[in-house]
Enzyme design. Structure first.
Site, PDB file in Angstrom:
ATOM      1  N   ARG A  33       0.780  -1.214   0.025  1.00 14.70           N
ATOM      2  CA  ARG A  33      -0.137  -0.014   0.062  1.00 14.70           C
ATOM      3  C   ARG A  33       0.763   1.382  -0.180  1.00 14.70           C
ATOM      4  NH1 ARG A  33      -2.094   2.434   5.527  1.00 14.70           N
ATOM      5  NH2 ARG A  33      -3.327   3.898   4.933  1.00 14.70           N
ATOM      6  N   ARG A 122       1.472  15.621   6.077  1.00 14.65           N
ATOM      7  CA  ARG A 122       0.735  15.271   4.917  1.00 14.65           C
ATOM      8  C   ARG A 122      -0.322  15.980   5.106  1.00 14.65           C
ATOM      9  NH1 ARG A 122       0.106   8.721   5.702  1.00 14.65           N
ATOM     10  NH2 ARG A 122      -0.852   9.149   3.795  1.00 14.65           N
TER      11      ARG A 122
HETATM   12  C1  DHK Z   1      -1.292   4.865   8.917  1.00 13.42           C
HETATM   13  C2  DHK Z   1      -2.341   5.256   8.174  1.00 13.42           C
HETATM   14  O1  DHK Z   1      -3.075   4.103   7.536  1.00 13.42           O
HETATM   15  C3  DHK Z   1      -2.991   6.586   8.003  1.00 13.42           C
HETATM   16  O2  DHK Z   1      -4.189   6.513   8.044  1.00 13.42           O
HETATM   17  C4  DHK Z   1      -2.523   7.519   9.117  1.00 13.42           C
HETATM   18  C5  DHK Z   1      -0.544   6.170   9.536  1.00 13.42           C
HETATM   19  C6  DHK Z   1      -0.899   7.559   9.278  1.00 13.42           C
HETATM   20  C7  DHK Z   1       0.936   5.740   9.606  1.00 13.42           C
HETATM   21  O3  DHK Z   1       1.740   6.567   9.101  1.00 13.42           O
HETATM   22  O4  DHK Z   1       1.337   4.906  10.255  1.00 13.42           O
HETATM   23  O5  DHK Z   1      -2.719   8.954   9.018  1.00 13.42           O
END
Ligand code: DHK
Length: 158
Positions: A33, A122
């Protein structure tokens, strides 16, 4: 402190204090991902890093992931009874969940909030964490190493 406990625990057969490392939605897809944001390490890789760190710190480890908010609440409630501390990457629920905040406040344990990415670089909706008020500390932007640092910090607090 952690080193002393490690020496004391070695060979004694003593039950180790356990760290619960809980992962939220979509983290099962790590490695596939958006690797430009989350990196190429899989969740299994992160778990292996955590296991190695916990061995060195004389901590037991429960490592879990769920895409479901209620499941994460149940695990935090379980940690209230069974864990010495909690490391949590609540992923997207970080930015939405009062239920996780309440569960973490009720846990009455040291809590380290971890994010792989630097959420402050972000989108603005990621800049607010509902769960940070329940956290002893927050680590973000350091990738999987953040989990190891969180476990080291936890070991010092236990
Ligand atoms: C992981 C996610 O899936 C996001 O929704 C968060 C986080 C950040 C991470 O950086 O591990 O915003």
């Amino acid at each position: 402190m952690a080193k002393q406990r490690q020496q004391a625990a070695r060979g004694t057969g003593k039950i180790r204090p356990t760290a619960y490392v809980l992962n939220g939605p979509n983290l099962n897809l790590l490695g596939k991902r958006q690797p430009e944001i989350y990196g190429r390490a899989t969740l299994a890789d992160v778990e292996a890093l955590c296991r190695k760190a916990c061995d060195g710190l004389a901590l037991g480890l429960v490592f879990r992931q769920s895409n479901h908010e209620g499941q994460l609440v149940d695990w935090i409630q379980e940690a209230r009874d069974k864990a010495a501390g909690i490391v949590i990457n609540a992923a997207a629920y970080t930015h939405t969940s009062v239920a996780l905040l309440d569960a973490l406040n009720a846990a009455e344990k040291p809590v380290i909030e971890v994010h792989l990415s630097n959420i402050y670089r972000r989108e603005s909706f990621r800049h607010h964490s509902y769960i940070s008020p329940a956290a002893t500390g927050v680590i973000c932007g350091l990738g999987p190493k953040g989990y190891v640092l969180a476990l080291e910090a936890l070991a010092d607090m236990i």
